[in-house]
Scaffold this active site. Structure first.
Site, PDB file in Angstrom:
ATOM      1  N   ASP A 137       0.872  -8.536  -7.942  1.00 13.07           N
ATOM      2  CA  ASP A 137       1.475  -7.874  -6.678  1.00 13.07           C
ATOM      3  C   ASP A 137       2.480  -6.777  -7.065  1.00 13.07           C
ATOM      4  OD1 ASP A 137      -0.400  -9.181  -4.841  1.00 13.07           O
ATOM      5  OD2 ASP A 137       1.428 -10.466  -4.064  1.00 13.07           O
ATOM      6  N   ARG A 187      -5.283  -2.168  -7.344  1.00 13.96           N
ATOM      7  CA  ARG A 187      -5.232  -2.316  -6.083  1.00 13.96           C
ATOM      8  C   ARG A 187      -4.333  -1.092  -5.662  1.00 13.96           C
ATOM      9  NH1 ARG A 187      -1.833  -7.065  -3.757  1.00 13.96           N
ATOM     10  NH2 ARG A 187      -4.121  -8.223  -4.426  1.00 13.96           N
TER      11      ARG A 187
HETATM   12  C1  LIG Z   1      -4.682  -6.532   0.297  1.00 16.96           C
HETATM   13  C2  LIG Z   1      -3.359  -6.071   0.503  1.00 16.96           C
HETATM   14  C3  LIG Z   1      -2.594  -6.208  -0.665  1.00 16.96           C
HETATM   15  C4  LIG Z   1      -1.263  -5.786  -0.680  1.00 16.96           C
HETATM   16  N1  LIG Z   1      -0.356  -6.037  -1.436  1.00 16.96           N
HETATM   17  C5  LIG Z   1       0.892  -5.254  -1.595  1.00 16.96           C
HETATM   18  C6  LIG Z   1       1.647  -5.253  -2.879  1.00 16.96           C
HETATM   19  O1  LIG Z   1       1.290  -5.842  -3.620  1.00 16.96           O
HETATM   20  N2  LIG Z   1       2.933  -4.546  -2.770  1.00 16.96           N
HETATM   21  C7  LIG Z   1       3.254  -3.796  -1.492  1.00 16.96           C
HETATM   22  O2  LIG Z   1       4.364  -3.046  -1.459  1.00 16.96           O
HETATM   23  N3  LIG Z   1       2.467  -3.804  -0.508  1.00 16.96           N
HETATM   24  C8  LIG Z   1       1.448  -4.628  -0.432  1.00 16.96           C
HETATM   25  N4  LIG Z   1       0.508  -4.505   0.640  1.00 16.96           N
HETATM   26  C9  LIG Z   1       0.964  -3.964   1.934  1.00 16.96           C
HETATM   27  C10 LIG Z   1       0.824  -2.376   2.043  1.00 16.96           C
HETATM   28  O3  LIG Z   1       1.619  -1.791   1.411  1.00 16.96           O
HETATM   29  C11 LIG Z   1       1.370  -2.120   3.624  1.00 16.96           C
HETATM   30  O4  LIG Z   1       2.570  -2.549   3.819  1.00 16.96           O
HETATM   31  C12 LIG Z   1       0.152  -2.665   4.538  1.00 16.96           C
HETATM   32  O5  LIG Z   1      -1.006  -3.011   4.335  1.00 16.96           O
HETATM   33  C13 LIG Z   1       0.319  -1.732   5.898  1.00 16.96           C
HETATM   34  O6  LIG Z   1      -0.242  -0.488   5.357  1.00 16.96           O
HETATM   35  P1  LIG Z   1      -1.705  -0.146   5.995  1.00 16.96           P
HETATM   36  O7  LIG Z   1      -2.373   0.839   4.885  1.00 16.96           O
HETATM   37  O8  LIG Z   1      -2.635  -1.094   6.557  1.00 16.96           O
HETATM   38  O9  LIG Z   1      -1.583   1.214   7.163  1.00 16.96           O
HETATM   39  P2  LIG Z   1      -0.653   1.245   8.332  1.00 16.96           P
HETATM   40  O10 LIG Z   1      -0.272   2.837   8.538  1.00 16.96           O
HETATM   41  O11 LIG Z   1       0.732   0.418   8.394  1.00 16.96           O
HETATM   42  O12 LIG Z   1      -1.610   0.570   9.554  1.00 16.96           O
HETATM   43  C14 LIG Z   1      -2.865   1.188   9.828  1.00 16.96           C
HETATM   44  C15 LIG Z   1      -3.361   0.317  11.015  1.00 16.96           C
HETATM   45  O13 LIG Z   1      -3.579  -0.921  10.542  1.00 16.96           O
HETATM   46  C16 LIG Z   1      -3.633  -1.942  11.829  1.00 16.96           C
HETATM   47  N5  LIG Z   1      -2.232  -2.780  11.284  1.00 16.96           N
HETATM   48  C17 LIG Z   1      -1.495  -2.681  10.114  1.00 16.96           C
HETATM   49  N6  LIG Z   1      -0.456  -3.552   9.999  1.00 16.96           N
HETATM   50  C18 LIG Z   1      -1.007  -4.494  10.957  1.00 16.96           C
HETATM   51  C19 LIG Z   1      -0.184  -5.639  11.552  1.00 16.96           C
HETATM   52  N7  LIG Z   1       0.816  -6.222  10.811  1.00 16.96           N
HETATM   53  N8  LIG Z   1      -0.645  -6.356  12.315  1.00 16.96           N
HETATM   54  C20 LIG Z   1      -1.906  -6.058  12.995  1.00 16.96           C
HETATM   55  N9  LIG Z   1      -2.382  -4.772  12.852  1.00 16.96           N
HETATM   56  C21 LIG Z   1      -1.831  -3.907  11.692  1.00 16.96           C
HETATM   57  C22 LIG Z   1      -3.126  -1.138  12.763  1.00 16.96           C
HETATM   58  O14 LIG Z   1      -4.112  -0.746  13.528  1.00 16.96           O
HETATM   59  C23 LIG Z   1      -2.490   0.103  12.086  1.00 16.96           C
HETATM   60  O15 LIG Z   1      -2.509   1.366  13.094  1.00 16.96           O
HETATM   61  C24 LIG Z   1      -0.790  -4.774   0.569  1.00 16.96           C
HETATM   62  C25 LIG Z   1      -1.832  -4.820   1.595  1.00 16.96           C
HETATM   63  C26 LIG Z   1      -2.910  -5.134   1.401  1.00 16.96           C
HETATM   64  C27 LIG Z   1      -3.907  -4.782   2.631  1.00 16.96           C
END
Ligand SMILES: Cc1cc2nc3c(=O)[nH]c(=O)nc-3n(C[C@H](O)[C@H](O)[C@H](O)COP(=O)(O)OP(=O)(O)OC[C@H]3O[C@@H](n4cnc5c(N)ncnc54)[C@H](O)[C@@H]3O)c2cc1C
Length: 311
Positions: A137, A187
């Site tokens: 991560d 990722r």
């Molecule tokens: C598999 C995976 C691994 C990850 N690993 C890391 C990592 O190592 N380091 C790191 O900094 N970040 C990590 N993240 C988190 C990532 O950086 C984001 O903070 C997170 O995924 C929200 O961004 P988004 O791309 O989903 O879009 P966003 O613009 O935040 O969300 C888009 C849409 O997704 C839905 N959604 C988003 N979040 C939520 C929620 N909490 N509850 C309900 N619905 C929601 C909503 O419909 C929203 O409109 C990871 C995410 C995933 C999916």
């Protein structure tokens, strides 16, 4: 970025708030919807359900910013344990693990990077013995260089080790270019930490534009992109870029977090895409929960109600 995101991340650092929230039982509605349980057994059970539905999994034993050697070692032991259990249950082909270097010693005051590397190596060995892989991560920007250096070391012996890059950092497009080589699992996520303007894009639009630029580099490259986003626009753009660059299904994958957009996870899997669900588990769920709430303040009122009803 949402207006509530930064204040919520700040409030989450208060000891009072932390004590109040951490004493909630894991079964409290909102916690349980993001974290299936605290034990290896709970993690493996949740894995089995998803795998039976055609999804893949990556397991994260929660805990970060470990400042004590014994805790770092306990985290390594938890990973070794879950990897053995996945192998015993025939799930290791479909489930890997995600590791935060700060949970295995990176933040220790002395020789943190060296200790974290050795601990990560132990986990990589256990993963290989089980027949699966590890993804490192990515945490806040002060650790990016050290984490990528550890990745390079690990890949000498375990080239299957996955990396994570965060589109909100200015540097990430260049990092994507460096990591888009054959066999390199990367990722791409937007990024979950509160980062300063000097290193990170601040507006949602700029982060999304960077995400698309990075997607292009990874999908046009030779590596194995892991597209981690719940954002319907990013998923749609990734899908059309995959066709444009002649990527067959299975030469990349989508990743989403446990409990977030489960219907979309299933829809993509049913359409033939590889979809991996990130399952966090363990008793240290507080920091993880706060980052998820900061991203989705609509969940806050639900969360406060469940907090009050448990007290
Ligand atoms: C598999 C995976 C691994 C990850 N690993 C890391 C990592 O190592 N380091 C790191 O900094 N970040 C990590 N993240 C988190 C990532 O950086 C984001 O903070 C997170 O995924 C929200 O961004 P988004 O791309 O989903 O879009 P966003 O613009 O935040 O969300 C888009 C849409 O997704 C839905 N959604 C988003 N979040 C939520 C929620 N909490 N509850 C309900 N619905 C929601 C909503 O419909 C929203 O409109 C990871 C995410 C995933 C999916």
């Amino acid at each position: 970025m949402s207006l509530l995101r930064q204040p919520l991340l700040l409030v989450s650092r208060s000891e009072l708030v932390k004590n109040l929230v951490s004493t909630m039982p894991i079964s409290a509605g909102i916690v349980n919807s993001y974290v299936p349980g605290e034990s290896t057994e709970a993690a493996v059970d949740a894995t089995r359900v998803l795998v039976d539905n055609g999804l893949k999994v990556t397991l994260d034993f929660l805990g970060e910013d470990t400042l004590d050697q014994a805790q770092a070692e306990a985290t390594v032991a938890a990973y070794v344990d879950v990897l053995k259990q996945l192998a015993v249950d025939g799930l290791a082909r479909s489930a890997e693990v995600s590791v935060k270097l700060s949970a295995v010693g990176q933040a220790l005051p002395q020789h943190g990077d060296k200790i974290a590397l050795e601990h990560a190596r132990t986990i990589c060995r256990a993963a290989r013995n089980a027949g699966t892989t590890v993804t490192l991560d990515m945490e806040d920007h002060t650790t990016t260089d050290a984490t990528l250096a550890t990745l390079r070391e690990l890949r000498k012996d375990f080239p299957e080790t996955g990396a994570v890059l965060q589109a909100y950092l200015h540097r990430t497009e260049a990092d994507c270019r460096s990591l888009a080589y054959e066999g390199s699992r990367v990722r791409l996520c937007k990024g979950a930490y509160k980062e300063p303007e000097s290193v990170a894009f601040q507006s949602r639009l700029d982060v999304d534009k960077s995400y698309v630029r990075c997607l292009k580099v990874l999908l046009a490259g030779q590596g194995y992109p892991m597209i981690a986003s719940h954002d319907p626009r990013m998923v749609a753009i990734a899908s059309s870029l995959a066709s444009r660059y002649g990527r067959a299904q299975g030469s990349y994958e989508y990743q989403m977090l446990y409990g977030i957009r489960p219907d979309e996870q299933q829809r993509l899997a049913d359409s033939g895409e590889t979809v991996r669900v990130y399952i966090p588990y363990g008793h240290e769920w507080y920091g993880y929960l706060m980052r998820r709430l900061a991203e989705r303040p609509q969940n806050l009122s639900f969360f406060v109600k469940s907090l009050i009803s448990k007290k």
